[in-house]
Design a protein around this motif. Sequence first.
Motif, PDB file in Angstrom:
ATOM      1  N   GLY A 190      -8.593   1.705  -0.773  1.00  0.00           N
ATOM      2  CA  GLY A 190      -7.338   1.214  -0.235  1.00  0.00           C
ATOM      3  C   GLY A 190      -6.227   1.367  -1.254  1.00  0.00           C
ATOM      4  N   GLU A 191      -5.106   0.748  -0.945  1.00  0.00           N
ATOM      5  CA  GLU A 191      -3.934   0.835  -1.808  1.00  0.00           C
ATOM      6  C   GLU A 191      -3.247  -0.523  -1.848  1.00  0.00           C
ATOM      7  OE1 GLU A 191      -0.568   2.305  -4.051  1.00  0.00           O
ATOM      8  OE2 GLU A 191      -2.675   2.885  -3.832  1.00  0.00           O
ATOM      9  N   THR A 192      -2.933  -0.978  -3.043  1.00  0.00           N
ATOM     10  CA  THR A 192      -2.142  -2.183  -3.227  1.00  0.00           C
ATOM     11  C   THR A 192      -0.806  -1.784  -3.831  1.00  0.00           C
ATOM     12  OG1 THR A 192      -4.101  -3.550  -3.585  1.00  0.00           O
ATOM     13  CG2 THR A 192      -2.005  -4.431  -4.357  1.00  0.00           C
ATOM     14  N   ALA A 193       0.282  -2.120  -3.140  1.00  0.00           N
ATOM     15  CA  ALA A 193       1.613  -1.717  -3.591  1.00  0.00           C
ATOM     16  C   ALA A 193       2.477  -2.949  -3.803  1.00  0.00           C
ATOM     17  CB  ALA A 193       2.259  -0.794  -2.551  1.00  0.00           C
ATOM     18  N   GLU A 194       2.959  -3.108  -5.027  1.00  0.00           N
ATOM     19  CA  GLU A 194       3.893  -4.187  -5.351  1.00  0.00           C
ATOM     20  C   GLU A 194       5.290  -3.585  -5.337  1.00  0.00           C
ATOM     21  OE1 GLU A 194       4.027  -7.931  -8.463  1.00  0.00           O
ATOM     22  OE2 GLU A 194       3.284  -6.006  -9.178  1.00  0.00           O
ATOM     23  N   MET A 195       6.116  -4.029  -4.357  1.00  0.00           N
ATOM     24  CA  MET A 195       7.407  -3.380  -4.150  1.00  0.00           C
ATOM     25  C   MET A 195       8.529  -4.403  -4.055  1.00  0.00           C
ATOM     26  SD  MET A 195       6.502  -0.171  -1.646  1.00  0.00           S
ATOM     27  CE  MET A 195       5.917  -1.154  -0.264  1.00  0.00           C
ATOM     28  N   PRO A 196       8.972  -4.939  -5.202  1.00  0.00           N
ATOM     29  CA  PRO A 196      10.109  -5.866  -5.183  1.00  0.00           C
ATOM     30  C   PRO A 196      11.352  -5.144  -4.667  1.00  0.00           C
ATOM     31  CG  PRO A 196       9.615  -5.142  -7.430  1.00  0.00           C
ATOM     32  CD  PRO A 196       8.496  -4.647  -6.568  1.00  0.00           C
ATOM     33  N   GLY A 197      12.098  -5.834  -3.834  1.00  0.00           N
ATOM     34  CA  GLY A 197      13.271  -5.211  -3.227  1.00  0.00           C
ATOM     35  C   GLY A 197      12.976  -4.731  -1.819  1.00  0.00           C
ATOM     36  N   MET A 198      11.759  -4.237  -1.604  1.00  0.00           N
ATOM     37  CA  MET A 198      11.333  -3.849  -0.254  1.00  0.00           C
ATOM     38  C   MET A 198      10.844  -5.074   0.513  1.00  0.00           C
ATOM     39  SD  MET A 198      10.889  -1.323   1.932  1.00  0.00           S
ATOM     40  CE  MET A 198      10.731   0.220   1.011  1.00  0.00           C
ATOM     41  N   TYR A 199      10.089  -5.954  -0.184  1.00  0.00           N
ATOM     42  CA  TYR A 199       9.594  -7.197   0.393  1.00  0.00           C
ATOM     43  C   TYR A 199      10.113  -8.350  -0.440  1.00  0.00           C
ATOM     44  CZ  TYR A 199       6.318  -4.131   2.845  1.00  0.00           C
ATOM     45  OH  TYR A 199       5.772  -3.140   3.619  1.00  0.00           O
ATOM     46  N   GLU A 200      10.357  -9.465   0.208  1.00  0.00           N
ATOM     47  CA  GLU A 200      10.897 -10.634  -0.471  1.00  0.00           C
ATOM     48  C   GLU A 200       9.769 -11.504  -1.009  1.00  0.00           C
ATOM     49  OE1 GLU A 200      13.793 -13.054  -2.039  1.00  0.00           O
ATOM     50  OE2 GLU A 200      14.091 -11.165  -0.955  1.00  0.00           O
ATOM     51  N   GLY A 201       9.740 -11.722  -2.315  1.00  0.00           N
ATOM     52  CA  GLY A 201       8.776 -12.640  -2.931  1.00  0.00           C
ATOM     53  C   GLY A 201       7.345 -12.330  -2.551  1.00  0.00           C
ATOM     54  N   GLY A 202       6.671 -13.336  -1.969  1.00  0.00           N
ATOM     55  CA  GLY A 202       5.269 -13.179  -1.602  1.00  0.00           C
ATOM     56  C   GLY A 202       5.046 -12.628  -0.207  1.00  0.00           C
ATOM     57  N   ASP A 203       6.110 -12.196   0.492  1.00  0.00           N
ATOM     58  CA  ASP A 203       5.909 -11.564   1.797  1.00  0.00           C
ATOM     59  C   ASP A 203       5.044 -10.317   1.642  1.00  0.00           C
ATOM     60  OD1 ASP A 203       7.516 -13.473   2.869  1.00  0.00           O
ATOM     61  OD2 ASP A 203       9.228 -12.162   3.251  1.00  0.00           O
TER      62      ASP A 203
END
Length: 369
Positions: free
Chosen positions: A141-154
């Motif tokens: 799978g893939e885990t993507a941390e994208m601040p700016g695309m999603y807000e906080g823990g969304d």
Amino acid sequence: MRNTTQQSYKAAGVDIDAGNALVEAIKPLAKSTSRPGSNAGLGGFGALFDLKAAGFKDPLLVACNDGVGTKLMIAIAAGQHSRVGIDLVAMCVNDLVVQGAEPLLFLDYYATGKLDVETGREIIAGIAEGCKQANCALIGGETAEMPGMYEGGDYDLAGFAVGAVEREQVLSEDRVSEGDVVLGLASSGLHSNGFSLVRKVIADNGLDYAAPCPFSSGQSLGEALLEPTRIYVRGCLDAVRGGGVTALAHVTGGGFIENLPRVLPDHLAIEIEGLPWQMPDVFPWLAELGGIVPEEMVRTFNCGIGMAVVCEAERAEGVTECLEAAGETVFRIGQVVEKADNGPAVVFHDLTDAWPSAKVHAASDQARK
């Protein structure tokens, strides 16, 4: 002037160490889903699957992808993440099995604004549980941390599943005949469709997900709405292999009206008399609260039937016994008939009269005023 402040990926909002910690935390979960043909290991750039080792001789591959939809917004609001992974797997593997395919492998995509390792582990644990229920290997799978695309823990989830079916065993619409019986397999609740409407009804009525559930005692409203989608793989595969099944239809977005026609030839239709099954309490509650008429309910929600099984009439009893032996609750809900000229492919008779709550009609009338 050039900014001389030292920058880093972590300062930009992406924590590589947290990502690595999550990978280590979920490796045992992936390993627990191993099945013949797969080593279910994580960490490489890709994964291999051996169809011959899985027992196939002349297979066709079947692939699909799906998500959980806005049901995730309830999970986020309620702070309950442990079961949405089951939904993710269910929405994919239930689509595979309708073609007679056995799910083999699964990959997930988990994207968030800020990665929390424990939340991520809960989500992946749910995915692993769904894979075990479907006898499907979680191979990556893939885990993507994208601040700016999603807000906080969304966060958002997507899943991709691959299955296989022997060439001569593919279920297709040309197997269905007039006179076939339609069986319905009980759903566990709302499953993972229609939640934009569910959330609107709840917001319009000022309800709190943490409050006691009005239609199910002993749990909060959020917990009840987050009941995972039922996975029908084992029972359906047993029934298909036992013989007599001519089609399967996963009742998802679009309810009965949109999904049952997908497995019928153009000249046939399905007739359903009233509502010949026991409906979970969430559906009449939702219809009454939102003033949703029965016709809209059956074109939006599963209304208590998550999978339709079409079978030869003379083998309906045997198919029912096979499904019940696999743990399914089975209702005889309709039959396949000749389609009327320019008529609908799904015909409900006496739907309004059979709806379990007469208050729905009064609520609907009031909502239109």
